[in-house]
Write a protein that holds these residues in place. Structure first.
Motif, mmCIF file in Angstrom:
data_model
loop_
_atom_site.group_PDB
_atom_site.id
_atom_site.type_symbol
_atom_site.label_atom_id
_atom_site.label_comp_id
_atom_site.label_asym_id
_atom_site.label_seq_id
_atom_site.Cartn_x
_atom_site.Cartn_y
_atom_site.Cartn_z
ATOM 1 N N LEU A 88 -4.487 11.007 46.860
ATOM 2 C CA LEU A 88 -5.414 10.337 46.451
ATOM 3 C C LEU A 88 -5.246 9.570 45.096
ATOM 4 C CD1 LEU A 88 -8.464 12.990 46.905
ATOM 5 C CD2 LEU A 88 -8.072 10.778 48.073
ATOM 6 N N MET A 89 -4.382 9.937 44.337
ATOM 7 C CA MET A 89 -3.761 9.261 43.159
ATOM 8 C C MET A 89 -3.283 8.098 43.739
ATOM 9 S SD MET A 89 -2.416 12.118 40.540
ATOM 10 C CE MET A 89 -1.915 11.253 39.266
ATOM 11 N N VAL A 90 -2.551 7.894 44.665
ATOM 12 C CA VAL A 90 -2.080 6.543 45.043
ATOM 13 C C VAL A 90 -3.133 5.936 45.878
ATOM 14 C CG1 VAL A 90 -0.253 5.657 46.917
ATOM 15 C CG2 VAL A 90 0.265 7.392 45.411
ATOM 16 N N VAL A 96 -9.342 0.288 45.881
ATOM 17 C CA VAL A 96 -10.409 -0.328 44.818
ATOM 18 C C VAL A 96 -10.111 -1.876 45.056
ATOM 19 C CG1 VAL A 96 -10.573 -1.216 42.368
ATOM 20 C CG2 VAL A 96 -10.455 1.182 42.799
ATOM 21 N N VAL A 97 -9.038 -2.358 45.188
ATOM 22 C CA VAL A 97 -8.639 -3.552 45.492
ATOM 23 C C VAL A 97 -8.866 -4.151 46.754
ATOM 24 C CG1 VAL A 97 -6.519 -5.361 45.817
ATOM 25 C CG2 VAL A 97 -6.547 -3.602 43.963
ATOM 26 N N LEU A 98 -8.637 -3.094 47.929
ATOM 27 C CA LEU A 98 -8.830 -3.694 49.203
ATOM 28 C C LEU A 98 -10.296 -3.562 49.566
ATOM 29 C CD1 LEU A 98 -6.119 -1.806 51.265
ATOM 30 C CD2 LEU A 98 -6.383 -4.122 50.709
ATOM 31 N N GLY A 99 -11.170 -2.785 48.846
ATOM 32 C CA GLY A 99 -12.686 -2.580 49.020
ATOM 33 C C GLY A 99 -13.239 -3.813 48.367
ATOM 34 N N LEU A 100 -12.750 -4.320 47.133
ATOM 35 C CA LEU A 100 -13.314 -5.496 46.635
ATOM 36 C C LEU A 100 -12.925 -6.731 47.440
ATOM 37 C CD1 LEU A 100 -12.548 -5.047 42.803
ATOM 38 C CD2 LEU A 100 -14.672 -5.172 43.703
ATOM 39 N N LEU A 108 -16.653 -0.995 46.216
ATOM 40 C CA LEU A 108 -16.415 0.061 45.164
ATOM 41 C C LEU A 108 -16.929 1.251 45.535
ATOM 42 C CD1 LEU A 108 -16.954 -2.030 41.872
ATOM 43 C CD2 LEU A 108 -14.772 -1.590 43.037
ATOM 44 N N VAL A 109 -17.617 1.324 46.442
ATOM 45 C CA VAL A 109 -18.435 2.720 47.062
ATOM 46 C C VAL A 109 -17.162 3.464 47.526
ATOM 47 C CG1 VAL A 109 -19.785 3.810 48.631
ATOM 48 C CG2 VAL A 109 -20.656 1.851 47.544
ATOM 49 N N ILE A 110 -16.135 3.062 48.378
ATOM 50 C CA ILE A 110 -15.146 3.665 49.122
ATOM 51 C C ILE A 110 -14.202 4.459 47.954
ATOM 52 C CG2 ILE A 110 -13.127 3.586 50.442
ATOM 53 C CD1 ILE A 110 -14.585 1.307 52.030
ATOM 54 N N PRO A 111 -13.567 3.612 47.000
ATOM 55 C CA PRO A 111 -12.945 4.406 45.824
ATOM 56 C C PRO A 111 -13.664 5.270 45.070
ATOM 57 C CG PRO A 111 -13.129 1.868 45.580
ATOM 58 C CD PRO A 111 -13.742 2.291 46.760
ATOM 59 N N LEU A 112 -15.011 5.013 44.823
ATOM 60 C CA LEU A 112 -15.821 5.766 44.102
ATOM 61 C C LEU A 112 -15.808 7.365 44.702
ATOM 62 C CD1 LEU A 112 -17.621 6.665 41.653
ATOM 63 C CD2 LEU A 112 -19.448 5.754 43.419
ATOM 64 N N PHE A 115 -12.542 8.883 44.696
ATOM 65 C CA PHE A 115 -12.237 9.277 43.081
ATOM 66 C C PHE A 115 -12.867 10.672 42.811
ATOM 67 C CE2 PHE A 115 -13.316 9.607 38.648
ATOM 68 C CZ PHE A 115 -11.939 9.428 38.095
ATOM 69 N N ILE A 116 -14.207 10.960 43.591
ATOM 70 C CA ILE A 116 -14.979 12.100 43.452
ATOM 71 C C ILE A 116 -13.988 13.183 43.988
ATOM 72 C CG2 ILE A 116 -16.987 13.269 44.190
ATOM 73 C CD1 ILE A 116 -18.378 10.732 43.366
ATOM 74 N N LEU A 117 -13.536 12.913 45.184
ATOM 75 C CA LEU A 117 -12.665 13.812 45.830
ATOM 76 C C LEU A 117 -11.421 14.097 45.142
ATOM 77 C CD1 LEU A 117 -12.371 15.613 48.462
ATOM 78 C CD2 LEU A 117 -11.168 13.651 49.633
ATOM 79 N N LEU A 118 -10.950 13.181 44.326
ATOM 80 C CA LEU A 118 -9.812 13.429 43.482
ATOM 81 C C LEU A 118 -10.017 14.281 42.476
ATOM 82 C CD1 LEU A 118 -6.898 12.580 42.554
ATOM 83 C CD2 LEU A 118 -8.027 10.637 41.289
ATOM 84 N N MET A 119 -10.989 14.094 41.711
ATOM 85 C CA MET A 119 -11.329 14.965 40.601
ATOM 86 C C MET A 119 -11.764 16.471 41.129
ATOM 87 S SD MET A 119 -11.404 13.454 37.953
ATOM 88 C CE MET A 119 -9.818 12.731 38.322
ATOM 89 N N PHE A 120 -12.470 16.422 42.320
ATOM 90 C CA PHE A 120 -12.775 17.701 42.895
ATOM 91 C C PHE A 120 -11.362 18.794 43.330
ATOM 92 C CE2 PHE A 120 -13.818 20.696 46.763
ATOM 93 C CZ PHE A 120 -14.711 21.241 46.041
ATOM 94 N N SER A 121 -10.309 17.798 43.759
ATOM 95 C CA SER A 121 -9.055 18.483 43.940
ATOM 96 C C SER A 121 -8.272 19.006 42.828
ATOM 97 C CB SER A 121 -8.215 17.634 44.930
ATOM 98 O OG SER A 121 -7.783 16.508 44.322
ATOM 99 N N ALA A 122 -8.448 18.126 41.793
ATOM 100 C CA ALA A 122 -7.951 18.540 40.620
ATOM 101 C C ALA A 122 -8.703 19.674 39.881
ATOM 102 C CB ALA A 122 -8.060 17.155 39.535
#
Length: 186
Positions: A88-90, A96-100, A108-112, A115-122
């Motif tokens: 997810l870090m990659v 973000v870029v592809l979504g925009l 930006l909803v997709i990266p958001l 990102f939430i999943l990234l924080m949950f895994s962390a």
């Protein structure tokens, strides 16, 4: 594992050969040998049969192995959440870029969500580190390799290494995002 020693100990206590034990629980002598030499592990049915045969509780038969199994489960969980976090870090900067590019501001909803999943895994990784009392990278490596976790306390070098890794990963993420943006033309 302790189970291999326990089987051998109870078998010898009852003056049984591997072949005699194998006949009584309907497996091959080779299977008993594999269990005693830690090449394989008996299933629950065979564990129950041996506990009855040796006249010991299942707990006494597998003493110590439950702790080892729990650690193995935690290791695999640790790996799973760590790999997800790294992937997810990659993916987040790219999304973000592809979504925009493809969806405008709604993209930006997709990266958001990612990102939430990234924080949950962390958080999951940090929880396992807390349960296992892992504070340094050496302790994490020891845990993952199945070695006794060293009792090293974190020092300034470990803290600087952690800060350096965070800054490096952030820099890589921004460079990656910049490269994708320049390729896509956003």
């Amino acid at each position: 594992m302790n189970l291999s020693k326990q089987i051998k100990q109870f078998r010898k206590r009852d003056n049984m050969s591997q072949e005699q034990l194998a006949e009584k629980i309907y497996v091959s002598r080779q299977t008993i040998s594999n269990w005693e030499n830690e090449r394989s592990y008996p299933d629950i049915h065979n564990l129950l049969m041996m506990s009855v045969l040796f006249n010991v509780s299942l707990d006494d038969l597998v003493k110590g192995d439950v702790k080892i199994m729990k650690e193995e489960i935690q290791k695999s969980t640790f790996f799973r959440w760590t790999y997800l976090m790294m992937a997810l870090m990659v993916i987040v900067p790219i999304s973000v870029v592809l979504g925009l590019y493809f969806f405008g501001n709604y993209g930006l909803v997709i990266p958001l969500v990612l990102f939430i999943l990234l924080m949950f895994s962390a958080l999951k990784v940090e929880k396992i580190k807390k349960v296992q009392n892992l504070k340094t990278y050496r302790q994490i490596v020891d845990f993952l390799e199945g070695k006794p976790v060293s009792k090293v306390k974190p020092n300034k070098k470990d803290k600087l290494l952690k800060i350096g890794l965070v800054l490096t990963s952030a820099l890589i993420g921004f460079v990656f995002m910049y490269l994708v943006m320049s390729i896509v033309g956003v």
